[in-house]
Design an enzyme around this catalytic site. Structure first.
Site, short mmCIF file in Angstrom:
data_model
loop_
_atom_site.label_atom_id
_atom_site.label_comp_id
_atom_site.label_asym_id
_atom_site.label_seq_id
_atom_site.Cartn_x
_atom_site.Cartn_y
_atom_site.Cartn_z
N LYS A 15 84.27 -28.40 -9.21
CA LYS A 15 84.98 -29.35 -10.07
C LYS A 15 85.18 -30.70 -9.39
O LYS A 15 84.99 -31.73 -10.00
CB LYS A 15 86.36 -28.81 -10.49
N ARG A 90 96.72 -26.03 -15.71
CA ARG A 90 96.31 -24.81 -15.02
C ARG A 90 96.99 -23.58 -15.58
O ARG A 90 96.77 -22.49 -15.08
CB ARG A 90 96.68 -24.97 -13.55
N ARG A 129 82.85 -23.59 2.61
CA ARG A 129 83.63 -24.82 2.66
C ARG A 129 84.71 -24.73 3.72
O ARG A 129 85.06 -25.73 4.36
CB ARG A 129 84.26 -25.08 1.29
N ARG A 135 90.10 -26.39 4.96
CA ARG A 135 91.27 -26.27 4.09
C ARG A 135 92.01 -24.99 4.41
O ARG A 135 91.41 -23.93 4.50
CB ARG A 135 90.83 -26.27 2.63
N ARG A 146 93.75 -16.99 -5.06
CA ARG A 146 93.50 -18.12 -5.97
C ARG A 146 92.65 -17.69 -7.16
O ARG A 146 92.86 -18.13 -8.28
CB ARG A 146 92.84 -19.27 -5.22
#
Ligand code: ADP
Length: 193
Positions: A15, A90, A129, A135, A146
């Site tokens: 996204k 969300r 990632r 992160r 998540r």
């Protein structure tokens, strides 16, 4: 042309990357609630301190905080004629909050674009990632959480926009340019309908 668009899709669907490209092409700002939270955490603001622990576990930040943040952001000059929201709404309550914010200025969401991807691909992408961006919410346990939060709270909002005839689903697998083109084509379709 104005464009008031929400971008949906699970964590790891791409996204963020696509939001930046689409927004550029449409001439509207890309607004990512996740990016705003991360910037606040990095800068040690009051908001950052409030959301740091929550985001690190992969849970959702309370709606009051998130809605207020989006309300302020959408009131800024550059978002008056349009925006591309990434990571918001969300859950179903945030959809209602956004409706209300926009109704106050006589506007509404024009399209909801969902990037679809295979769950296994998503886990692979997020794990990769983690090593690149570092992160804190890209560890295996938090990724799983998540994805659960997404399935339980966020996935249902596709149906809400679907029922309004605003939903377009686009395959998020493939070359980045190719996906951008698919998104632009799909948007053209829904916005001229
Ligand atoms: P993801 O890759 O999981 O889609 P984001 O960058 O969109 O990541 O969001 C990171 C975290 O920020 C989320 O896990 C959540 O804690 C918080 N967050 C972002 N957007 C929202 C929102 N609209 N409502 C509540 N929490 C949010």
């Amino acid at each position: 042309m104005s464009a008031r668009i929400v971008l949906l899709g699970p964590p790891g669907a791409g996204k963020g990357t696509q939001a930046a490209r689409l927004a550029e092409s449409l001439g509207v700002p890309a607004i990512s609630t996740g990016d705003i939270f991360r910037a606040n955490i990095k800068n040690g603001t009051e908001l950052g301190r409030k959301v740091q622990e929550i985001t690190a576990t992969g849970a959702l930040v309370p709606d009051e905080l998130t809605n207020e943040l989006v309300r302020d952001r959408l009131a800024q000059d550059d978002a008056v004629d349009g925006f591309l929201l990434d990571g918001y709404p969300r859950n179903v309550a945030q959809v209602a909050a956004l409706d209300e914010m926009l109704a106050a200025t006589g506007t509404a969401v024009e399209a909801a674009v969902e990037l679809t991807v295979d769950p296994q691909v998503v886990v692979d992408r997020l794990t990769k990632r983690a090593t690149i961006e570092g992160r804190v919410d890209d560890t295996e346990d938090v990724i799983r959480h998540r994805l659960d939060v997404y399935a339980e709270q966020t996935a249902p909002i596709s149906q809400v926009y679907g029922a309004r005839g605003l939903l377009v689903q686009v395959d998020g697998l493939g070359d980045v340019d190719e996906v951008t083109q698919r998104l632009l084509d799909a948007l053209q379709g829904v916005r001229s309908a």
